[in-house]
Scaffold this motif. Structure first.
Motif, short mmCIF file in Angstrom:
data_model
loop_
_atom_site.label_atom_id
_atom_site.label_comp_id
_atom_site.label_asym_id
_atom_site.label_seq_id
_atom_site.Cartn_x
_atom_site.Cartn_y
_atom_site.Cartn_z
N ASN A 198 -3.87 -4.73 38.35
CA ASN A 198 -3.64 -3.79 39.46
C ASN A 198 -2.25 -3.17 39.38
OD1 ASN A 198 -6.20 -4.06 40.48
ND2 ASN A 198 -5.67 -5.69 41.93
N PRO A 248 -16.26 -5.73 44.89
CA PRO A 248 -15.91 -5.65 46.31
C PRO A 248 -14.51 -6.19 46.54
CG PRO A 248 -17.18 -7.62 45.88
CD PRO A 248 -16.96 -6.97 44.56
N SER A 302 -1.90 -7.86 45.40
CA SER A 302 -1.22 -7.45 44.17
C SER A 302 -0.79 -5.98 44.23
CB SER A 302 -2.13 -7.68 42.96
OG SER A 302 -3.42 -7.19 43.20
N GLY A 320 -11.67 -8.82 47.91
CA GLY A 320 -11.67 -10.27 47.70
C GLY A 320 -11.76 -11.08 48.98
N HIS A 378 -11.99 -14.32 34.33
CA HIS A 378 -11.86 -15.69 34.84
C HIS A 378 -12.43 -15.84 36.25
CE1 HIS A 378 -7.45 -14.58 36.07
NE2 HIS A 378 -8.23 -14.37 37.09
N LYS A 379 -13.00 -14.79 36.78
CA LYS A 379 -13.68 -14.98 38.07
C LYS A 379 -15.17 -15.24 37.78
CE LYS A 379 -10.22 -13.32 41.10
NZ LYS A 379 -9.18 -12.62 40.31
N ILE A 432 -10.59 -19.98 45.06
CA ILE A 432 -10.82 -18.59 44.75
C ILE A 432 -11.22 -18.24 43.32
CG2 ILE A 432 -8.30 -18.26 44.64
CD1 ILE A 432 -10.90 -15.65 45.51
N GLY A 474 -4.78 -11.31 34.32
CA GLY A 474 -5.64 -11.41 35.49
C GLY A 474 -5.51 -10.19 36.38
N GLY A 475 -6.08 -10.33 37.57
CA GLY A 475 -6.20 -9.18 38.46
C GLY A 475 -4.86 -8.59 38.89
N THR A 476 -3.88 -9.44 39.12
CA THR A 476 -2.61 -8.94 39.61
C THR A 476 -1.96 -8.03 38.57
OG1 THR A 476 -2.37 -10.87 40.99
CG2 THR A 476 -0.34 -9.67 40.46
N ASP A 521 -10.76 -1.74 41.91
CA ASP A 521 -10.54 -3.17 41.69
C ASP A 521 -11.91 -3.84 41.70
OD1 ASP A 521 -10.25 -5.92 42.10
OD2 ASP A 521 -8.45 -5.72 43.31
N HIS A 555 -6.32 -6.01 47.61
CA HIS A 555 -5.64 -7.26 47.23
C HIS A 555 -4.11 -7.12 47.33
CE1 HIS A 555 -4.31 -10.50 44.41
NE2 HIS A 555 -5.23 -11.15 45.12
N ASP A 566 -12.04 -9.28 36.29
CA ASP A 566 -11.48 -10.53 35.80
C ASP A 566 -12.54 -11.38 35.13
OD1 ASP A 566 -8.86 -10.09 36.54
OD2 ASP A 566 -9.14 -10.92 38.54
N ALA A 624 -12.41 -6.94 40.48
CA ALA A 624 -12.06 -8.29 40.04
C ALA A 624 -13.30 -9.18 40.00
CB ALA A 624 -11.00 -8.88 40.98
N PHE A 625 -14.06 -9.16 41.07
CA PHE A 625 -15.28 -9.96 41.13
C PHE A 625 -16.50 -9.19 40.66
CE2 PHE A 625 -12.61 -12.42 43.92
CZ PHE A 625 -13.03 -13.72 43.71
N MET A 633 -10.52 -2.42 36.92
CA MET A 633 -10.18 -3.75 36.39
C MET A 633 -11.27 -4.72 36.78
SD MET A 633 -9.46 -6.12 38.66
CE MET A 633 -8.25 -6.86 39.68
#
Ligand SMILES: Cc1ncc(COP(=O)(O)O)c(C=O)c1O
Length: 408
Positions: free
Chosen positions: A118, A190, A146, A192, A253-254, A53, A113-115, A217, A144, A251, A219-220, A249
């Motif tokens: 959120n 979008p 989270s 996850g 790292h994604k 992921i 990170g995302g968690t 969210d 998600h 990430d 994240a991506f 938010m």
């Protein structure tokens, strides 16, 4: 690597090694390094074969060099004067990012990170409605997990709107959940699981009409959608350019090519942070001291790549995704769960056992995730910029083989 995203019926196995003594004496450096090397090397899937992921590939090369420069540095809001450099890098990184996401004067934080991001959003939503004693937040079921963690921690009732066959929530149903306890709405750009972008504009319209907090969210999406637009893709509005988006938010790292544990929690107006009771908590977010490397590498990767570099990495990753999707569609018995909006490829089968295909892929050394969301059993690949068409072709070959084997 199984059932990561379902509200699972079975408790996931919680792994711990056997009890270990605290070492009596220090060990020689070489011995320690060897042991670390062994454990780090015990991953069953080679990086090139792991479509798991998060950003499982190497971050942008400059991140490693910057990490060396940042050894021993940290940032924490209350201790800003102790090490102003990393703090400044954090806030400048936030400003660069929000200028990409529609609100150059928005504020924010680097998170783990995302968690964390959120959870931070849920806290802000709740705190901004102090008169509501039984707060509720509404999100599509594809949100998600989270948010479920955050809701549990913060005493929020999370109302989850079911998804239709298009993997989207029915907005009339979402609206019907709004009541006087609602303190916020959540949607994803979008999501996850299936990489479907929620109707953010409709959420924004609902938030505007009802005067509600809205968190997106991304994240991506945050590090890809703006660049897809530059590549000429038709990207719906999803960010602060919608005036009723309160927080977002994304990430690093994604898809931001930053090291793992780099997330961003972004807040539309500094004024909103007044809802955080700093006289008792000292800081404006939910975790404190972070390694200066997080801020320095985030800053450096954005500065090194610029829009042009990210556009190029987006173009490349989308080409790999397209190749994989076409390959999956050619394999008899497989079908995409939804057309991927960006870089996650989720597919399923109506005619062969998806779990067997998943196990077959693991046996052939290809890491990925597998799970069931909203009753859809599926295999998911997260495609990252360091992949190329050769990895994609290798994956497809193994997949065809696994499908054949699953059918017996
Ligand atoms: C849409 C979405 N939001 C949030 C998260 C949580 O991110 P992290 O694992 O960095 O906490 C994920 C993780 O995959 C995700 O897919």
């Amino acid at each position: 690597m199984v059932e990561e995203f379902e509200k699972s019926k079975t408790r996931p196995q919680f792994h711990m090694p056997p009890p270990m003594d605290f070492p009596k004496e220090g060990a020689p450096e070489d011995e320690v390094l060897e042991a670390i090397k062994d454990l780090l090397g015990s991953n069953p899937y080679e990086i090139e074969k792991n479509f798991g992921i998060s950003y499982v590939g190497p971050p942008h090369p400059i991140a490693r060099r910057v990490s060396e420069l940042a050894v021993g540095t940290f940032f924490v809001e209350w201790g800003r004067e102790l090490q102003p450099g990393p703090y400044e890098l954090e806030k400048q990184a936030v400003r660069m990012l929000v200028s990409l996401l529609g609100k150059p004067d928005a504020v924010g934080f680097i998170t783990s990170g995302g968690t964390e991001s959120n959870i931070s959003a849920l806290r802000l939503a709740r705190n901004l409605s102090p008169s509501v004693s039984a707060p509720e937040v509404i999100m599509p079921e594809s949100g998600h997990y989270s948010f479920r963690i955050g809701a549990e921690m913060l005493g929020i009732r999370l109302r989850e709107a079911p998804l239709g066959p298009d993997i989207l929530p029915d907005m009339n149903y979402v609206e019907s959940l709004v009541n006087r306890n609602t303190v916020g709405l959540v949607c994803s750009a979008p999501g996850g699981a299936f990489m479907v972008i929620d109707p953010v504009e409709e959420f924004a319209d609902l938030a505007r009409r009802k005067g509600l907090f809205l968190h997106v969210d991304g994240a991506f999406g945050g590090f890809v959608l703006p660049f897809m637009r530059e590549l000429g893709h038709d990207v719906p509005q999803f960010d602060f350019s919608l005036p009723s988006v309160s927080t977002m938010m994304t990430d690093g790292h994604k898809l931001g090519l930053m090291p793992v544990a780099t997330g961003f929690f972004l807040v539309r107006d500094e004024e909103m942070l007044q809802a955080i009771p700093t006289e008792r908590t000292v800081i404006h977010n939910v975790t404190a001291t972070k390694h200066g490397e997080r801020a320095a590498t985030a800053w450096a990767v954005m500065r090194r790549l610029g829009r042009k570099g990210y556009v190029e990495s987006t173009r490349h990753v989308l080409e790999v995704v397209d190749f994989i999707v076409k390959g999956i569609e050619r394999i008899d018995g497989l079908r995409m769960v939804a057309k991927p909006s960006i870089t996650l490829v989720s597919f399923t089968s109506d005619t062969c056992d998806v779990r067997k295909v998943h196990e077959g892929m693991l046996q052939r050394g290809w890491g990925h995730t597998y799970g069931t969301v909203s009753g859809i059993e599926y295999i998911r690949l997260s495609v990252h910029p360091h992949r190329d068409l050769e990895h994609a072709a290798g994956f497809l070959e193994a997949l065809e083989d696994s499908v054949r084997a699953a059918r017996g």
